[in-house]
Scaffold this motif. Structure first.
Motif, PDB file in Angstrom:
ATOM      1  N   GLY A  95      -5.672  16.613  42.876  1.00  0.00           N
ATOM      2  CA  GLY A  95      -7.037  16.136  44.254  1.00  0.00           C
ATOM      3  C   GLY A  95      -6.329  15.249  44.672  1.00  0.00           C
ATOM      4  N   LYS A  96      -5.145  14.579  44.178  1.00  0.00           N
ATOM      5  CA  LYS A  96      -4.804  12.883  44.489  1.00  0.00           C
ATOM      6  C   LYS A  96      -2.898  13.580  45.025  1.00  0.00           C
ATOM      7  N   VAL A  97      -2.087  14.233  44.853  1.00  0.00           N
ATOM      8  CA  VAL A  97      -0.763  14.482  44.630  1.00  0.00           C
ATOM      9  C   VAL A  97      -0.329  15.678  46.291  1.00  0.00           C
ATOM     10  N   GLU A  98      -2.156  16.304  46.961  1.00  0.00           N
ATOM     11  CA  GLU A  98      -0.503  18.315  46.570  1.00  0.00           C
ATOM     12  C   GLU A  98       0.333  17.557  47.972  1.00  0.00           C
ATOM     13  N   GLU A  99      -0.230  16.695  48.792  1.00  0.00           N
ATOM     14  CA  GLU A  99       0.378  16.997  50.265  1.00  0.00           C
ATOM     15  C   GLU A  99       1.423  16.418  49.924  1.00  0.00           C
ATOM     16  N   LEU A 100       2.043  16.175  48.478  1.00  0.00           N
ATOM     17  CA  LEU A 100       4.135  16.123  48.389  1.00  0.00           C
ATOM     18  C   LEU A 100       4.962  16.926  48.921  1.00  0.00           C
ATOM     19  N   SER A 101       3.707  17.827  48.630  1.00  0.00           N
ATOM     20  CA  SER A 101       4.917  18.827  48.384  1.00  0.00           C
ATOM     21  C   SER A 101       3.934  20.660  48.641  1.00  0.00           C
ATOM     22  N   ASP A 102       3.943  21.683  49.204  1.00  0.00           N
ATOM     23  CA  ASP A 102       3.250  22.647  49.701  1.00  0.00           C
ATOM     24  C   ASP A 102       3.792  23.424  48.799  1.00  0.00           C
ATOM     25  N   ASP A 103       4.692  23.216  48.214  1.00  0.00           N
ATOM     26  CA  ASP A 103       5.147  24.325  47.136  1.00  0.00           C
ATOM     27  C   ASP A 103       5.010  23.410  45.508  1.00  0.00           C
ATOM     28  N   ARG A 104       4.185  23.765  44.656  1.00  0.00           N
ATOM     29  CA  ARG A 104       4.301  23.201  43.470  1.00  0.00           C
ATOM     30  C   ARG A 104       3.637  24.313  42.478  1.00  0.00           C
ATOM     31  N   LEU A 105       4.178  23.855  41.229  1.00  0.00           N
ATOM     32  CA  LEU A 105       3.731  24.494  40.105  1.00  0.00           C
ATOM     33  C   LEU A 105       2.771  23.189  39.166  1.00  0.00           C
ATOM     34  N   HIS A 106       1.235  24.092  39.329  1.00  0.00           N
ATOM     35  CA  HIS A 106      -0.010  24.087  38.113  1.00  0.00           C
ATOM     36  C   HIS A 106       0.555  24.229  36.503  1.00  0.00           C
ATOM     37  N   VAL A 107       0.083  23.072  36.155  1.00  0.00           N
ATOM     38  CA  VAL A 107       0.503  23.472  34.219  1.00  0.00           C
ATOM     39  C   VAL A 107      -1.513  23.098  34.151  1.00  0.00           C
ATOM     40  N   VAL A 108      -2.086  23.658  33.255  1.00  0.00           N
ATOM     41  CA  VAL A 108      -2.991  23.662  32.559  1.00  0.00           C
ATOM     42  C   VAL A 108      -3.006  24.329  31.805  1.00  0.00           C
ATOM     43  N   ILE A 109      -3.346  23.373  31.044  1.00  0.00           N
ATOM     44  CA  ILE A 109      -3.259  22.826  29.568  1.00  0.00           C
ATOM     45  C   ILE A 109      -4.814  22.801  28.570  1.00  0.00           C
ATOM     46  N   ALA A 110      -5.169  23.726  27.698  1.00  0.00           N
ATOM     47  CA  ALA A 110      -6.225  23.880  27.457  1.00  0.00           C
ATOM     48  C   ALA A 110      -6.334  23.484  25.908  1.00  0.00           C
ATOM     49  N   ARG A 111      -7.169  23.081  25.151  1.00  0.00           N
ATOM     50  CA  ARG A 111      -7.321  23.428  23.673  1.00  0.00           C
ATOM     51  C   ARG A 111      -7.676  24.278  23.175  1.00  0.00           C
ATOM     52  N   ALA A 112      -6.815  25.489  22.453  1.00  0.00           N
ATOM     53  CA  ALA A 112      -7.478  26.108  21.826  1.00  0.00           C
ATOM     54  C   ALA A 112      -8.874  26.352  20.717  1.00  0.00           C
ATOM     55  N   VAL A 113      -9.815  26.912  20.907  1.00  0.00           N
ATOM     56  CA  VAL A 113     -11.337  26.575  20.269  1.00  0.00           C
ATOM     57  C   VAL A 113     -11.427  28.101  19.150  1.00  0.00           C
ATOM     58  N   GLY A 114     -10.970  27.811  18.567  1.00  0.00           N
ATOM     59  CA  GLY A 114     -10.943  28.820  17.064  1.00  0.00           C
ATOM     60  C   GLY A 114     -13.010  29.598  17.309  1.00  0.00           C
ATOM     61  N   HIS A 115     -13.605  30.119  16.310  1.00  0.00           N
ATOM     62  CA  HIS A 115     -14.490  30.488  16.146  1.00  0.00           C
ATOM     63  C   HIS A 115     -15.523  29.599  15.651  1.00  0.00           C
ATOM     64  N   GLU A 116     -14.718  29.360  13.705  1.00  0.00           N
ATOM     65  CA  GLU A 116     -15.568  28.734  13.496  1.00  0.00           C
ATOM     66  C   GLU A 116     -15.064  27.481  13.398  1.00  0.00           C
ATOM     67  N   GLU A 117     -13.702  27.117  13.820  1.00  0.00           N
ATOM     68  CA  GLU A 117     -13.295  25.742  13.853  1.00  0.00           C
ATOM     69  C   GLU A 117     -12.538  24.741  15.316  1.00  0.00           C
ATOM     70  N   VAL A 118     -12.192  24.320  15.474  1.00  0.00           N
ATOM     71  CA  VAL A 118     -11.389  23.882  16.857  1.00  0.00           C
ATOM     72  C   VAL A 118      -9.588  23.723  15.816  1.00  0.00           C
ATOM     73  N   LEU A 119      -9.158  24.347  16.334  1.00  0.00           N
ATOM     74  CA  LEU A 119      -7.818  24.603  15.932  1.00  0.00           C
ATOM     75  C   LEU A 119      -6.832  23.790  16.794  1.00  0.00           C
TER      76      LEU A 119
END
Ligand code: ATP
Ligand code: MG
Length: 155
Positions: free
Chosen positions: A101-125
């Protein structure tokens, strides 16, 4: 995450823009460190929180790595231009943490990398991350543009 960064570096060319999204401690800087290794740039990639942006020149005639932490960048692109980085963005690989939402205008072409923590059934991995990479624009439109990333092992 570092290995993913090294592999991603192999796909990047001067002028490429990569946006990294993920909560605090997700691994955005860790990925960027691998990217810096893969690109063969000078200087350790660390969290640029207090400087907003840091330029890592190439050691091998390739593109410089411009590593931006946009967390406190309220005004978006204008402010980014005001940073007066002593480098040409079209000749660099630009990686931005918290840039959505801040720097998209820098380029029409870009890579979006989304990093999420994996969550297990009983614990946060704690050490496990789930990463999605989306290419936007003509630069990434080939069906196999990101194929090299598929084989990166999770640890
Ligand atoms: N699989 C993993 N990938 C990345 N980091 C991991 C992983 N497992 C554990 N970690 C730890 O999580 C932390 C990630 O920190 P990092 O600075 O890369 O996050 P960040 O997303 O840049 O955070 P910030 O939003 O504060 O900039 C590090 O301490 C790292 O050792
Ligand atoms: Mg960071």
């Amino acid at each position: 995450m570092q290995e993913l960064g090294r592999t991603l570096a192999g796909l990047l060319r001067p002028g490429d823009l990569v946006l990294l999204t993920g909560e605090l401690g997700a691994g955005k800087t860790t990925l960027t460190r691998g990217l810096g290794e893969g690109l063969g740039v000078r200087g350790a990639v660390t969290s640029p929180t207090f400087v907003i942006a840091r330029v890592h020149p190439s050691l091998s005639g390739g593109p410089a790595l411009v590593h931006v932490d946009a967390y406190r960048l309220g005004g978006g692109l204008d402010e980014m231009e005001d940073l007066d980085l002593d480098v040409s963005l079209p000749e660099s690989v630009v990686v931005v943490e918290w840039g959505d939402g801040k720097v998209e205008e820098l380029s029409d072409d870009r890579l979006h990398v989304v990093i999420a923590r994996a969550v297990g059934h009983e614990e946060v991995l704690d050490d496990v991350r789930e990463v999605s990479v989306r290419g936007i624009g003509a630069r990434w439109s080939a069906p196999d543009a990101l194929a090299a990333l598929q084989g990166v092992s999770a640890r």
